[in-house]
Design a protein around this motif. Structure first.
Motif, PDB file in Angstrom:
ATOM      1  N   ARG A 668     -19.841   7.301 -20.571  1.00 49.19           N
ATOM      2  CA  ARG A 668     -20.797   6.455 -19.866  1.00 49.19           C
ATOM      3  C   ARG A 668     -20.091   5.834 -18.669  1.00 49.19           C
ATOM      4  NH1 ARG A 668     -22.123   4.943 -25.252  1.00 49.19           N
ATOM      5  NH2 ARG A 668     -20.851   3.068 -25.069  1.00 49.19           N
ATOM      6  N   VAL A 669     -20.517   6.183 -17.477  1.00 50.42           N
ATOM      7  CA  VAL A 669     -19.914   5.638 -16.262  1.00 50.42           C
ATOM      8  C   VAL A 669     -20.468   4.244 -16.031  1.00 50.42           C
ATOM      9  CG1 VAL A 669     -19.633   5.924 -13.781  1.00 50.42           C
ATOM     10  CG2 VAL A 669     -19.591   7.933 -15.275  1.00 50.42           C
ATOM     11  N   LEU A 670     -19.563   3.264 -15.924  1.00 48.78           N
ATOM     12  CA  LEU A 670     -19.958   1.873 -15.760  1.00 48.78           C
ATOM     13  C   LEU A 670     -19.942   1.426 -14.311  1.00 48.78           C
ATOM     14  CD1 LEU A 670     -18.003   0.335 -18.777  1.00 48.78           C
ATOM     15  CD2 LEU A 670     -20.327   1.242 -18.719  1.00 48.78           C
ATOM     16  N   GLY A 671     -19.278   2.212 -13.439  1.00 45.94           N
ATOM     17  CA  GLY A 671     -19.257   1.835 -12.031  1.00 45.94           C
ATOM     18  C   GLY A 671     -18.156   2.552 -11.279  1.00 45.94           C
ATOM     19  N   THR A 672     -18.263   2.518  -9.960  1.00 38.69           N
ATOM     20  CA  THR A 672     -17.233   3.068  -9.076  1.00 38.69           C
ATOM     21  C   THR A 672     -16.958   2.060  -7.977  1.00 38.69           C
ATOM     22  OG1 THR A 672     -18.836   4.193  -7.649  1.00 38.69           O
ATOM     23  CG2 THR A 672     -17.976   5.447  -9.518  1.00 38.69           C
ATOM     24  N   GLU A 673     -15.739   2.123  -7.415  1.00 40.76           N
ATOM     25  CA  GLU A 673     -15.375   1.221  -6.331  1.00 40.76           C
ATOM     26  C   GLU A 673     -14.263   1.858  -5.514  1.00 40.76           C
ATOM     27  OE1 GLU A 673     -14.142  -2.293  -8.354  1.00 40.76           O
ATOM     28  OE2 GLU A 673     -12.195  -1.479  -8.953  1.00 40.76           O
ATOM     29  N   PRO A 674     -14.177   1.518  -4.207  1.00 35.98           N
ATOM     30  CA  PRO A 674     -13.071   2.035  -3.388  1.00 35.98           C
ATOM     31  C   PRO A 674     -11.734   1.551  -3.930  1.00 35.98           C
ATOM     32  CG  PRO A 674     -14.807   1.068  -2.026  1.00 35.98           C
ATOM     33  CD  PRO A 674     -15.110   0.681  -3.438  1.00 35.98           C
ATOM     34  N   ILE A 682     -13.037   4.936 -10.794  1.00 37.90           N
ATOM     35  CA  ILE A 682     -14.204   5.120 -11.659  1.00 37.90           C
ATOM     36  C   ILE A 682     -13.949   4.407 -12.978  1.00 37.90           C
ATOM     37  CG2 ILE A 682     -15.667   6.801 -12.832  1.00 37.90           C
ATOM     38  CD1 ILE A 682     -14.676   8.861 -10.718  1.00 37.90           C
ATOM     39  N   HIS A 683     -14.918   3.613 -13.404  1.00 32.28           N
ATOM     40  CA  HIS A 683     -14.818   2.885 -14.670  1.00 32.28           C
ATOM     41  C   HIS A 683     -15.813   3.492 -15.649  1.00 32.28           C
ATOM     42  CE1 HIS A 683     -15.223  -1.211 -16.942  1.00 32.28           C
ATOM     43  NE2 HIS A 683     -14.430  -0.363 -17.568  1.00 32.28           N
ATOM     44  N   ALA A 684     -15.331   3.873 -16.815  1.00 32.50           N
ATOM     45  CA  ALA A 684     -16.209   4.545 -17.776  1.00 32.50           C
ATOM     46  C   ALA A 684     -15.761   4.234 -19.197  1.00 32.50           C
ATOM     47  CB  ALA A 684     -16.200   6.058 -17.541  1.00 32.50           C
ATOM     48  N   GLU A 685     -16.656   4.516 -20.140  1.00 35.30           N
ATOM     49  CA  GLU A 685     -16.328   4.476 -21.567  1.00 35.30           C
ATOM     50  C   GLU A 685     -16.487   5.888 -22.114  1.00 35.30           C
ATOM     51  OE1 GLU A 685     -17.463  -0.082 -22.899  1.00 35.30           O
ATOM     52  OE2 GLU A 685     -18.934   1.520 -23.220  1.00 35.30           O
ATOM     53  N   VAL A 686     -15.444   6.362 -22.793  1.00 31.75           N
ATOM     54  CA  VAL A 686     -15.420   7.758 -23.244  1.00 31.75           C
ATOM     55  C   VAL A 686     -14.910   7.798 -24.683  1.00 31.75           C
ATOM     56  CG1 VAL A 686     -14.620  10.094 -22.743  1.00 31.75           C
ATOM     57  CG2 VAL A 686     -14.852   8.440 -20.876  1.00 31.75           C
ATOM     58  N   PRO A 687     -15.548   8.568 -25.561  1.00 34.18           N
ATOM     59  CA  PRO A 687     -15.023   8.725 -26.929  1.00 34.18           C
ATOM     60  C   PRO A 687     -13.601   9.300 -26.910  1.00 34.18           C
ATOM     61  CG  PRO A 687     -17.267   9.549 -26.780  1.00 34.18           C
ATOM     62  CD  PRO A 687     -16.825   9.274 -25.384  1.00 34.18           C
ATOM     63  N   GLU A 688     -12.758   8.766 -27.765  1.00 31.39           N
ATOM     64  CA  GLU A 688     -11.365   9.208 -27.805  1.00 31.39           C
ATOM     65  C   GLU A 688     -11.245  10.677 -28.172  1.00 31.39           C
ATOM     66  OE1 GLU A 688      -7.379   8.173 -30.385  1.00 31.39           O
ATOM     67  OE2 GLU A 688      -8.700   6.497 -29.848  1.00 31.39           O
ATOM     68  N   LEU A 689     -12.178  11.172 -28.961  1.00 30.99           N
ATOM     69  CA  LEU A 689     -12.150  12.590 -29.321  1.00 30.99           C
ATOM     70  C   LEU A 689     -12.214  13.498 -28.098  1.00 30.99           C
ATOM     71  CD1 LEU A 689     -14.511  12.677 -32.428  1.00 30.99           C
ATOM     72  CD2 LEU A 689     -12.146  13.467 -32.386  1.00 30.99           C
ATOM     73  N   GLU A 690     -12.808  13.016 -27.023  1.00 32.22           N
ATOM     74  CA  GLU A 690     -12.997  13.826 -25.821  1.00 32.22           C
ATOM     75  C   GLU A 690     -11.847  13.688 -24.827  1.00 32.22           C
ATOM     76  OE1 GLU A 690     -15.449  15.825 -25.695  1.00 32.22           O
ATOM     77  OE2 GLU A 690     -16.748  15.070 -27.293  1.00 32.22           O
ATOM     78  N   LEU A 691     -10.833  12.894 -25.173  1.00 31.58           N
ATOM     79  CA  LEU A 691      -9.767  12.597 -24.217  1.00 31.58           C
ATOM     80  C   LEU A 691      -8.436  13.233 -24.574  1.00 31.58           C
ATOM     81  CD1 LEU A 691     -10.452   8.795 -23.549  1.00 31.58           C
ATOM     82  CD2 LEU A 691     -10.905  10.711 -22.002  1.00 31.58           C
ATOM     83  N   SER A 692      -8.400  14.045 -25.620  1.00 30.68           N
ATOM     84  CA  SER A 692      -7.109  14.561 -26.080  1.00 30.68           C
ATOM     85  C   SER A 692      -6.406  15.393 -25.013  1.00 30.68           C
ATOM     86  CB  SER A 692      -7.287  15.365 -27.365  1.00 30.68           C
ATOM     87  OG  SER A 692      -8.153  16.474 -27.134  1.00 30.68           O
ATOM     88  N   ARG A 693      -7.174  16.136 -24.190  1.00 35.27           N
ATOM     89  CA  ARG A 693      -6.578  16.967 -23.137  1.00 35.27           C
ATOM     90  C   ARG A 693      -6.950  16.478 -21.733  1.00 35.27           C
ATOM     91  NH1 ARG A 693      -4.525  21.908 -23.555  1.00 35.27           N
ATOM     92  NH2 ARG A 693      -5.559  22.479 -21.589  1.00 35.27           N
TER      93      ARG A 693
END
Length: 734
Positions: A668-674, A682-693
């Motif tokens: 879930r993308v929470l926002g972007t900023e320069p 880019i600020h986001a929330e991501v399940p840890e299962l999807e971040l292994s690689r």
């Protein structure tokens, strides 16, 4: 200066430097394949440190002699090559260019006082994008002097002028007049395959041509066709030097038509380079057949010795006392208090642990007793330590050889032996007044590698092998995960992982297997339920009797496991209520559906039965566990997965693909900023299962321009389809 005989003290003999003023520490920075190691060997050839084959006296290669480097076909660790030019000792700090070994590169930056950015003309703008540009800005922030060396000019479509303008545009943000060439290449005829070898160079300030086409260094006058390009580039260079001059009248005199003295220009150039306000561009090319040195190497050595700062001119890292109660200044004084830092640790099969040390203050002598201080790396598996140790020999690195020095003065880099507790990043100081240098910033390793001992023999050696591994490489984080009961090595990428595992096997004799990395899932109840746990056994002799009735309801995230006693009338004797609680908590820890700990539930004991003889603590523990398992079948169990808060910094060109990729990872993308020029955060929330690689995939997706950080946010319910797949793979533990 005579360009063929300036290597006073050469022939492979490295002088000690004598005083800090006679030492230069230069780090070579650049992407993998840019030609850093080749340039080091070319400079060593010019000074007489190696022969034409790039070999030292014992016949070994001066650099890249590590067996792992040969098998990996890339530099994987920092190396130091000391050479001598005109009485000046130059410590060339060669660093890996591959992104996985940025920890070694940062150690090289700490050890050096100036940087050479080595850029391949064959790769164009790709050679200075992403990590190289970020590193240039990092050096600028601390005022480190920098120069640019362009390599691979002999390849097809490689153009010195175009590459120089690209460097100016990318590193100087398009408007910088302080990134200018000191000389231009002279090319020979182009071959049928498009290659065009360099045969000489045009020196802009002396207004002459140095020709190597015959194998000998010959100074000649420029041809008519060279004059136009020479004059235009020379005028631009002079204007750039004068703009950085401390003599404010120089520009007015120059614009008035006065011919500025060559000596004045050279002096102002060297001062501007040493201040870090002017960045000359040079080139390096292989020596023509029969030549005694590569093209541009003499000019580069003259820039290093004349323009780069001495250790005494470069700011020393701040130091504090070991108890952090006081900060004190340090000066590059051989007679001052000892303060040195371990920039690399290695294991030698004959002498044991060897520490590469940069001495910032004082003098480090063989057989001295020093204080070794290591702090602030507990999260990476390094215990804090403050110990006194006696060092062994002090030597100069030179390929596989270690040449005795006896001592290393302030400003120098040397190897010391027998420091059994010293790790990379530790401070060495005097025992009477111990000091601590703040370690250099290390990248956060974000690629998890779960390992297990290959055999019982390996299991016995695993702990000591891992300790030695992280002592050598602080970029690795060692984790003993209490939730999954796995040993996890957090690395910077696949190449970093491969090197770590090979070091374990070849250096420390530990064979490990890579196993699937587990994520710490949790279970919780999907709804409210009541259930009975009945444990009644009669098999002769003392029986077992316990019955308890419980109600289970889910709680908000982060609540843990609550146990509530609502028993009335003594149906469950008071002494057995803690037994029920112990039983349900033990079962919650084991899980009730897929073997993961149960969290965020309230368990209320409201009824039960006991027997005056057969009831016991063990019986009510079992009944409580049975009741909890029974309740789970009634209410259903949801799986919770850890959710990480992620910050991704990437070049603007790749924001779209990165956002699409995050969405594909259930993020879930929470926002972007320069985030600085040409970059987005880019600020986001991501399940840890999807971040292994993700550390690997982001690098590929962003062409090496992206990096990210992550922190645990909370556990969230996993989608039912994924939860069903997990349950299908996991046996229920009871």
């Amino acid at each position: 200066m005579d360009k063929t005989s300036a290597a006073a003290g050469g022939n492979g003999r490295v002088v000690t430097g004598g005083r800090p003023e006679n030492i230069r520490n230069v780090v070579l920075v650049g992407h993998s394949g840019a030609g850093k190691t080749t340039l080091v060997e070319a400079l060593a050839l010019t000074t007489g440190a190696v022969n034409r084959a790039g070999r030292v006296e014992d016949g070994t290669s001066l650099s890249d002699y590590d067996e792992i480097e040969h098998r990996q076909h890339r530099s994987v660790q920092l190396s130091v090559v000391p050479i001598n030019w005109a009485g000046i000792k130059i410590n060339l700090v060669d660093t890996p260019g591959y992104a996985d070994f940025v920890g070694e590169l940062r150690a090289g930056l700490r050890a050096a006082d100036a940087a050479l950015f080595v850029v391949s003309a064959a790769e164009g703008a790709e050679a200075i994008s992403g990590a190289t540009r970020a590193l240039w800005e990092e050096c600028a922030a601390v005022g480190m002097p920098r120069a640019i060396v362009i390599t691979h000019l002999d390849t097809a479509r490689a153009e010195f002028d175009e590459m120089t303008e690209t460097c100016r545009a990318v590193l100087g943000n398009g408007s910088s007049e302080n990134i200018l060439p000191l000389h231009l290449p002279v090319y020979g005829p182009r071959s049928p395959d498009g290659h065009r070898p360099a045969t000489g160079l045009v020196e802009l300030l002396p207004h002459c041509v140095v020709d190597y086409s015959t194998g000998e260094c010959t100074q000649i006058e420029p041809s008519a066709e060279q004059v136009t390009a020479l004059e235009e580039a020379r005028d631009r260079l002079i204007e750039g030097i004068i703009a950085e001059s401390e003599d404010e009248s120089l520009m007015e005199r120059y614009l008035g038509g006065e011919e500025i003295d060559l000596g004045t220009l050279v002096t102002d150039l060297e001062r501007a380079v040493a201040r870090g306000s002017f960045h000359p561009v040079l080139f390096g090319a292989q020596a023509p057949e029969g030549a005694k040195q590569g093209l541009g190497t003499v000019e580069l050595l003259e820039l290093i010795t004349g323009g780069f700062p001495t250790p005494a001119e470069h700011a020393v890292a701040a130091v504090t006392t070991t108890d952090d109660t006081a900060t004190r200044p340090l000066y590059c004084d051989p007679d001052g208090a000892l303060a040195a830092e371990v920039i690399r640790t290695a294991s030698d099969p004959y002498v044991g642990k060897v520490s590469l040390v940069r001495v910032f203050s004082g003098t480090l002598r063989a057989d001295d007793t020093v204080h070794v201080c290591g702090r602030g790396q507990e999260d990476r598996g390094h215990e804090n330590h403050d110990v006194d140790e006696r060092i062994g020999a002090v030597t100069a690195p030179f390929g596989k050889q270690q040449r005795p020095l006896g001592k290393a003065i302030a400003g120098d880099i040397a190897y010391v032996t027998k420091l059994t507790c010293a790790e990379t990043g530790d401070t060495l100081s005097g025992t009477s007044a111990p000091l601590r240098i703040e370690p250099w910033p290390m990248p956060d390793p974000l690629l998890p590698i779960a390992v297990a001992a290959h055999s019982k023999a390996d299991e016995d050696k695993l702990s000591s092998g891992l300790a030695r591994l992280v002592a050598e490489d602080p970029a690795i984080r060692l984790e003993q995960n209490g939730d999954t009961h796995q040993i996890v090595l957090w690395c910077l990428g696949e190449a970093h992982r491969d090197v770590a595992l090979e070091r374990l096997r070849t250096r420390f004799g530990v064979q490990v297997d890579v196993v699937d990395h587990k994520v710490a899932l949790r279970e919780t109840f999907a709804g409210k339920a009541t259930a009975r746990g009945r444990h009644v056994k009669q098999s002769g002799g003392h029986g077992q009797y316990a019955v308890c009735e419980i109600e289970v309801e889910p709680l908000p995230g982060g609540s843990g496991v609550e146990f509530v006693d609502k028993v009335v009338g003594g149906v469950v004797p008071r002494q057995f209520i803690p037994s029920v609680e112990k039983g349900v908590r033990a079962q919650a820890l084991r899980g009730v559906a897929a073997g993961y700990p149960l969290v965020d539930v309230r368990i209320t004991l409201f009824d039960g039965k006991a027997h005056s003889v057969d009831s016991s603590d063990a019986a009510f523990q079992t009944a409580g566990a049975l009741a909890l398992r029974e309740a789970s079948t009634v209410a259903g169990v949801a799986l919770l997965e850890p959710l990480d808060e992620v910050w991704v910094v990437v070049s603007d060109d790749y924001v779209g693909p990165v956002l699409t990729d995050l969405s594909s990872r259930r993020g879930r993308v929470l926002g972007t900023e320069p985030h600085g020029p040409g970059r987005t955060r880019i600020h986001a929330e991501v399940p840890e299962l999807e971040l292994s690689r993700y550390a690997i995939d982001l690098r590929s997706l962003s062409h090496g321009t992206g990096d990210f950080s992550r922190t645990y946010a909370r556990h969230e319910q996993m989608p039912q389809s994924l939860a069903a797949a997990v349950r299908g793979r996991t046996a229920v533990r009871t």
